[in-house]
Write an enzyme that holds these catalytic residues in place. Structure first.
Site, PDB file in Angstrom:
ATOM      1  N   GLU A 184      -7.938  11.266   2.479  1.00 26.33           N
ATOM      2  CA  GLU A 184      -8.139  10.335   3.584  1.00 26.33           C
ATOM      3  C   GLU A 184      -8.279  11.121   4.880  1.00 26.33           C
ATOM      4  O   GLU A 184      -7.563  12.100   5.111  1.00 26.33           O
ATOM      5  CB  GLU A 184      -6.983   9.338   3.704  1.00 26.33           C
ATOM      6  CG  GLU A 184      -7.189   8.347   4.845  1.00 26.33           C
ATOM      7  CD  GLU A 184      -6.351   7.081   4.732  1.00 26.33           C
ATOM      8  OE1 GLU A 184      -6.509   6.205   5.602  1.00 26.33           O
ATOM      9  OE2 GLU A 184      -5.557   6.962   3.776  1.00 26.33           O
TER      10      GLU A 184
ATOM     11  N   GLU B  51       0.878  -1.170   0.000  1.00 26.64           N
ATOM     12  CA  GLU B  51       0.000   0.000   0.000  1.00 26.64           C
ATOM     13  C   GLU B  51       0.916   1.222   0.000  1.00 26.64           C
ATOM     14  O   GLU B  51       1.781   1.341   0.869  1.00 26.64           O
ATOM     15  CB  GLU B  51      -0.882  -0.012   1.245  1.00 26.64           C
ATOM     16  CG  GLU B  51      -1.858   1.153   1.341  1.00 26.64           C
ATOM     17  CD  GLU B  51      -2.659   1.122   2.636  1.00 26.64           C
ATOM     18  OE1 GLU B  51      -3.840   1.477   2.608  1.00 26.64           O
ATOM     19  OE2 GLU B  51      -2.077   0.740   3.692  1.00 26.64           O
TER      20      GLU B  51
END
Length: 229
Positions: A216, A125
């Site tokens: 985010e 990620e």
């Protein structure tokens, strides 16, 4: 900083009042409760294609998060007292492309604006963070070095997630981070510069899955309106 996707919030149930209430008062309570529940629900998690761009939106359903796809490569998101969410637009599969983006990013608390993606074999990620709120997401990682790209230095970090949600289910995987030292909202991100710098530090990427310019947030409020092209 590690990703907070493994955290989930448990909701508490309220007990009903034993004493009878007037019908009008009860009706007001029910309508208010339903309205507040709808606000908390926000936009459900989803992925897909919109106007030629791939989008991904994930939320742990904490607080209120409203994500909306717009024309072309644009999207907007508003959040209030959120748990954790991440969403944005880009491409699938990702690649060492040059990304241009513009817009606004207005967090109150812990949030960041980032190129965000995944690879498989190895499962990684990755983040190329352009802007962030009150918390520098590199603080929770291991410092590996730095790279100069697109007018600024980026600090490079790694972190390991154990049995955490991923594109392959709950797995143990590594996170790669490049965090821009001078924050900005808008410009060019030459992802190849970061990928090459990571490789020189032994941080290998695998086969690209999706790659988006994401907003985010974690336990924060704010708004973001971004266009990628």
């Amino acid at each position: 900083m590690v990703s907070f996707k493994y955290l989930f919030l448990a909701a508490s149930a309220l007990g009903a009042l034993a004493a009878p209430v007037e019908v009008e008062e009860s009706s007001w309570f029910n309508e208010t409760a339903l309205h507040e529940f709808a606000e908390r629900a926000g936009t459900p998690s989803s992925t897909g294609w919109n106007n030629g761009y791939y989008y991904s939106f994930w939320t742990d359903n904490g607080g209120t998060v409203n994500y909306q796809n717009g024309n072309g490569g644009s999207y907007s998101v508003q959040w209030k007292d959120t748990g954790n969410f991440v969403g944005g637009k880009g491409w699938n599969p990702g690649s060492a492309r040059t990304i241009n983006y513009s817009g606004s990013f207005n967090p109150s608390g812990n949030a960041y604006l980032t190129v965000y993606g995944w690879t498989t074999n190895p499962l990684v990620e990755y983040y190329i963070v352009e802007n962030y709120g009150t918390y520098n997401p590199g603080n929770g990682g291991t410092y590996r070095g730095s790279v100069y790209s697109d007018g600024a230095n980026y600090n490079i970090y790694t972190a390991t997630r154990y049995n955490a949600p991923s594109i392959e289910g709950d797995k143990t995987f590594t996170q790669y981070w490049s965090v821009r030292q001078s924050k900005r909202t808008g410009g060019t991100v030459t992802t190849a510069n970061h990928f090459n710098a990571w490789a020189q530090l032994g941080m290998s990427l695998g086969t690209h899955n999706y790659q988006i310019v994401a907003t985010e947030g974690y336990q924060s409020s704010g708004s973001s309106s971004i266009t990628v092209y």
